[in-house]
Every structure is written in structure tokens, then in C-alpha cells.
Write an enzyme that holds these catalytic residues in place. Structure first.
Site, PDB file in Angstrom:
ATOM      1  N   ASN A 130      52.161  37.622  37.960  1.00 15.36           N
ATOM      2  CA  ASN A 130      51.031  38.467  38.345  1.00 15.36           C
ATOM      3  C   ASN A 130      50.397  37.899  39.612  1.00 15.36           C
ATOM      4  O   ASN A 130      50.229  36.692  39.726  1.00 15.36           O
ATOM      5  CB  ASN A 130      50.025  38.426  37.178  1.00 15.36           C
ATOM      6  CG  ASN A 130      48.909  39.437  37.251  1.00 15.36           C
ATOM      7  OD1 ASN A 130      49.179  40.641  37.346  1.00 15.36           O
ATOM      8  ND2 ASN A 130      47.656  38.980  37.199  1.00 15.36           N
TER       9      ASN A 130
ATOM     10  N   GLU B  86      44.832  44.601  37.450  1.00 12.75           N
ATOM     11  CA  GLU B  86      43.420  44.217  37.664  1.00 12.75           C
ATOM     12  C   GLU B  86      42.782  45.113  38.714  1.00 12.75           C
ATOM     13  O   GLU B  86      42.006  44.655  39.561  1.00 12.75           O
ATOM     14  CB  GLU B  86      43.321  42.751  38.122  1.00 12.75           C
ATOM     15  CG  GLU B  86      44.026  41.769  37.210  1.00 12.75           C
ATOM     16  CD  GLU B  86      43.844  40.306  37.618  1.00 12.75           C
ATOM     17  OE1 GLU B  86      42.981  40.007  38.462  1.00 12.75           O
ATOM     18  OE2 GLU B  86      44.583  39.466  37.069  1.00 12.75           O
TER      19      GLU B  86
ATOM     20  N   HIS C 204      43.571  44.223  43.609  1.00 19.13           N
ATOM     21  CA  HIS C 204      42.196  44.011  44.083  1.00 19.13           C
ATOM     22  C   HIS C 204      42.147  44.468  45.541  1.00 19.13           C
ATOM     23  O   HIS C 204      42.408  43.701  46.456  1.00 19.13           O
ATOM     24  CB  HIS C 204      41.796  42.540  43.953  1.00 19.13           C
ATOM     25  CG  HIS C 204      41.658  42.104  42.536  1.00 19.13           C
ATOM     26  ND1 HIS C 204      40.751  42.680  41.670  1.00 19.13           N
ATOM     27  CD2 HIS C 204      42.316  41.166  41.816  1.00 19.13           C
ATOM     28  CE1 HIS C 204      40.854  42.099  40.476  1.00 19.13           C
ATOM     29  NE2 HIS C 204      41.811  41.188  40.533  1.00 19.13           N
TER      30      HIS C 204
ATOM     31  N   ASP D 240      40.745  47.149  41.155  1.00 24.51           N
ATOM     32  CA  ASP D 240      39.407  47.549  41.612  1.00 24.51           C
ATOM     33  C   ASP D 240      39.469  47.737  43.122  1.00 24.51           C
ATOM     34  O   ASP D 240      40.329  47.167  43.795  1.00 24.51           O
ATOM     35  CB  ASP D 240      38.278  46.599  41.160  1.00 24.51           C
ATOM     36  CG  ASP D 240      38.488  45.133  41.498  1.00 24.51           C
ATOM     37  OD1 ASP D 240      39.303  44.809  42.384  1.00 24.51           O
ATOM     38  OD2 ASP D 240      37.812  44.303  40.870  1.00 24.51           O
TER      39      ASP D 240
ATOM     40  N   GLU E 167      49.266  34.110  40.308  1.00 22.64           N
ATOM     41  CA  GLU E 167      48.958  33.706  41.695  1.00 22.64           C
ATOM     42  C   GLU E 167      49.696  32.447  42.133  1.00 22.64           C
ATOM     43  O   GLU E 167      49.086  31.500  42.619  1.00 22.64           O
ATOM     44  CB  GLU E 167      47.438  33.551  41.864  1.00 22.64           C
ATOM     45  CG  GLU E 167      46.691  34.820  41.492  1.00 22.64           C
ATOM     46  CD  GLU E 167      45.173  34.718  41.710  1.00 22.64           C
ATOM     47  OE1 GLU E 167      44.683  33.636  42.037  1.00 22.64           O
ATOM     48  OE2 GLU E 167      44.496  35.744  41.535  1.00 22.64           O
TER      49      GLU E 167
HETATM   50  C1  XIL Z   1      37.822  36.610  37.535  1.00 27.87           C
HETATM   51  C2  XIL Z   1      36.799  36.986  36.468  1.00 27.87           C
HETATM   52  O1  XIL Z   1      36.640  38.378  36.440  1.00 27.87           O
HETATM   53  C3  XIL Z   1      35.494  36.296  36.742  1.00 27.87           C
HETATM   54  O2  XIL Z   1      34.563  36.531  35.692  1.00 27.87           O
HETATM   55  C4  XIL Z   1      35.700  34.800  36.931  1.00 27.87           C
HETATM   56  O3  XIL Z   1      34.489  34.191  37.303  1.00 27.87           O
HETATM   57  C5  XIL Z   1      36.761  34.533  37.973  1.00 27.87           C
HETATM   58  O4  XIL Z   1      37.950  35.213  37.632  1.00 27.87           O
HETATM   59  N1  XIL Z   1      42.352  37.442  39.718  1.00 27.87           N
HETATM   60  C6  XIL Z   1      42.577  37.144  38.392  1.00 27.87           C
HETATM   61  C7  XIL Z   1      41.438  37.172  37.429  1.00 27.87           C
HETATM   62  O5  XIL Z   1      43.726  36.951  37.992  1.00 27.87           O
HETATM   63  O6  XIL Z   1      41.600  36.241  36.402  1.00 27.87           O
HETATM   64  C8  XIL Z   1      40.118  36.963  38.134  1.00 27.87           C
HETATM   65  O7  XIL Z   1      39.081  37.146  37.176  1.00 27.87           O
HETATM   66  C9  XIL Z   1      39.981  37.900  39.299  1.00 27.87           C
HETATM   67  C10 XIL Z   1      41.058  37.646  40.316  1.00 27.87           C
END
Ligand code: XIL
Length: 357
Positions: free
Chosen positions: A210, A275, A246, A277, A169
Site C-alpha cells: 500500500n 485511503e 491522498h 481523500d 509506504e
Molecule cells: C494517519 C491517521 O489518519 C492519523 O490519525 C495519524 O495521526 C497519522 O496517520 N497514510 C497512511 C495512514 O497509511 O495510516 C495515515 O493515517 C495517513 C497516510
């Protein structure tokens, strides 16, 4: 917005097997033949492996005590990513004092279930330890801190993770650099430095950048494209670009996902959904779950359509354990399994995409 018609796809099994081998993915029992000799359906990972891809799920350390959840994860998936266990706050809670307990726990769990591990993450603006964010550092000090952190963590997990999200990020939505502590103190050169230090500590692990909101075409993914092109021209080690994925139904399906994957692959990179979802505004209903299923299918198809898209990781696989409700109030139901670990329509859509539509 309507989904484009799905194209049937024919793949070479030999090619798929060869690339699965290159990925070094662990051998799993043959699809359809359970240990007791009874027929069972192929897992998502087994289906993905037929295409030379992996299918994974993140796991957070506390979830390992939910044995039904952890066992299903271990059976269904081929890779895992620690949800938190390898972040800076966990791995270097005091300066120079490394703690690999949480990350090692995930690595041990993964080994017991024949899963490969994606390392996440060496550098991020979030979940940094207090000693780092509350200190005032000269550029030389922060450079040494960053270099040592990357070196120690990557060395510790050498041979235990197949990829690292080296920097997470680092861009804003408009394609400018995010003003994290590293950028403001060291300038944009910290990104190339981080990649080089990671490579020095492990010559073979795949090194990724990422981010979120880079799944489709847009200013943010354009900025990554320009950055990675420059890094490549400068011979900076970089192997992959991770699309967090996401997504949220209320914002619409990202535009040009396959084209986006293809342009990064064209730079000579691997790409992956790291990641995934797909959340919705609660309550869930049949219409939303059907749209979510369609999106999961489309993401899977986009990955299968681009040879260098090496795999898909869900950010947890079940609504029982998901970061969404804690971070996005009123939203959730983001994963292909429900809270009782039952398949949702999204599971069937992924399965169908992996089975050729
Ligand atoms: C999230 C975790 O799933 C949570 O448990 C934590 O509180 C916050 O981070 N992008 C990312 C991940 O790169 O590391 C994040 O994970 C979600 C968003």
C-alpha cells in the site's frame, strides 16, 4: 486539465453479485427498502455492491464516541479500516507485549454494523513504538521482532479482517526503496519475508502492499510494478496493491489512473483505493468543490472500469474528522460529507458514477 468524457457502462448483475459473494461482503438490507418498509435511497456501498465492489470509510477509535458520525458510517458503508488502531505503536506498545484493545474496538463496532474490516498496517516507517525505533538491533534480532509482530497480529485478527496492508509506504518518490529501519537493517528481502510470515499466520486473508502517489503512472508506481512482478515470479504470496489516493487539487489529477489499475490487475492482483481523500487549499469555494466532485467521480469510474479493482475506502468520510488539517496546514475539506455530515457535491458525483454516469 479537462476530464475525459464519461462513458456509459453496462454491467452484468449476475457477475457483480458473484464477485460480491467472492469478496464475502456482508448482506445488507436491499437498496430502497428500509427496515420500516419506507423507501430510502441506496447507500454508496449498496450501489458499489451492484458492481461487485465495496465502498468503505476508515474510522479512528475516538470517533466512535461521536455517535451521529459512527451511526452514519455504519449505515452508509460496507467496510471500514482502523485509522490508527492496528498500527504497531498500538498493537505492540512494549516488546512482545501485545495490546489489541483499539483494533478490537473497531472490529466490534464493525460487526455491530455489518461492516467488513481492512487491516492496516503490519509494517510502516511511521507510528512505530519508541522501544523499536530507539533500540539498536542486529539483523537477527530485528528479523525476529518483525516476524513475531506480524505473526501475532495476523493470528489475532484471523477471520476478522479480509485484507492486510502488510507493508505500507516502502518506496520513495523516485522508485528506490525507502530507508526505513527494516530496509537499513535487513535489506529489501524484508518485504518478501513479511508477506510470507503474514501468509503463514492466515492462509486466506488478502495481502497488500500500500502506498501514496502511486494512483497514476510514474516512477513510484513503476517501482511497485517491477517489485510485484518479481515477487509473483518468486512465488511470494501477494494478493493486492493498495492505492492510498491522498490527492490534492493543487497538484492536478494523477495521469493514467485507469491504465495503472489495469497493469497491476494484469499481474493477477486485486487493486483498491484504500485511503481516498481529495484535499484543497482552504478556504473551499464552489469552484474547488466542483472540481473535487469531478475527481471523486473519475476515481470511482476508474475503479469500476477495471474488473480487479475491488473497492474504494475513504480515509474518513466527513470533514468533521479528517487527518488533513493536522498534517497539511491551510488544507482540508477533503471528504464527500461536510462537518455537519451533509452531502457535498463530491457525494453526488460518487453516487452518479456508481449509478452509471
Ligand atoms: C494517519 C491517521 O489518519 C492519523 O490519525 C495519524 O495521526 C497519522 O496517520 N497514510 C497512511 C495512514 O497509511 O495510516 C495515515 O493515517 C495517513 C497516510
Amino acid at each position: 486539465m479537462r476530464a475525459p468524457a464519461r462513458r456509459p457502462r453496462v454491467r452484468s448483475a449476475a457477475l457483480a453479485a458473484a464477485s460480491a459473494l467472492l469478496l464475502g461482503l456482508a448482506a445488507a438490507p436491499t437498496a430502497g427498502a428500509a427496515a420500516d418498509g419506507h423507501h430510502r435511497p441506496a447507500t454508496l456501498h449498496e450501489l458499489a455492491r451492484e458492481h461487485g465492489r465495496y465502498f468503505g470509510s476508515a474510522v479512528d477509535n475516538p470517533e466512535l464516541t461521536d455517535t451521529a458520525y459512527a451511526d452514519l458510517l455504519g449505515r452508509e458503508f460496507g467496510t471500514t479500516t482502523p485509522g490508527n488502531g492496528m498500527k504497531w505503536y498500538a498493537t505492540e506498545p512494549q516488546r512482545g507485549d501485545f495490546d489489541f484493545t483499539a483494533g478490537d474496538e473497531i472490529v466490534d463496532y464493525a460487526r455491530a454494523h455489518h461492516l467488513k474490516v481492512r487491516g492496516h498496517t503490519l509494517l510502516w516507517h511511521s507510528q512505530l513504538p519508541d522501544w523499536l525505533t530507539s533500540g539498536t538491533w542486529t539483523a537477527a534480532e530485528l528479523r525476529a521482532i518483525l516476524r513475531n509482530h506480524i505473526t501475532q497480529v495476523v493470528k489475532h485478527y484471523r477471520g476478522k479482517v479480509f485484507a492486510w496492508d502488510v507493508a505500507n509506504e516502502i518506496m520513495n518518490e523516485d522508485g528506490t526503496y525507502r530507508e526505513n529501519i527494516f530496509y537499513t537493517t535487513l535489506g529489501p528481502g524484508y518485504i518478501a519475508d513479511a508477506l510470507r510470515w503474514a501468509r503463514a499466520a492466515d492462509p486466506t486473508v488478502k495481502l497488500y502492499l500500500n502506498d501514496y502517489n502511486v494512483d497514476g503512472l510514474g516512477a513510484k508506481s513503476d517501482a511497485y510494478y517491477a517489485l510485484i512482478k518479481r515477487l509473483k515470479a518468486d512465488r511470494v504470496p501477494i494478493d493486492g496493491f493498495g492505492l492510498q489516493g491522498h490527492l490534492a487539487l493543487q497538484y492536478g489529477f494523477p495521469a493514467g489512473v485507469e491504465e495503472n489499475l489495469r497493469r497491476f490487475a494484469g499481474l493477477g492482483l486485486d487493486v483498491a483505493f484504500t485511503e481516498l481523500d481529495i484535499r484543497m487549499i482552504l478556504p473551499a469555494d464552489a469552484t474547488k468543490l466542483a472540481e473535487q466532485a469531478d475527481w471523486y467521480g473519475r476515481i470511482t469510474e476508474a475503479c469500476l472500469a477495471v474488473r480487479r479493482c475491488v473497492g474504494i475506502t475513504l480515509w474518513g468520510y466527513s470533514d468533521r474528522h479528517s487527518w488533513i488539517p493536522a498534517v497539511f496546514p491551510e488544507e482540508g475539506a477533503a471528504l464527500p460529507w461536510d462537518e455537519e455530515l451533509r452531502h457535498k457535491p463530491a457525494y453526488d458525483a460518487i453516487r452518479s458514477a456508481l449509478s452509471g454516469g
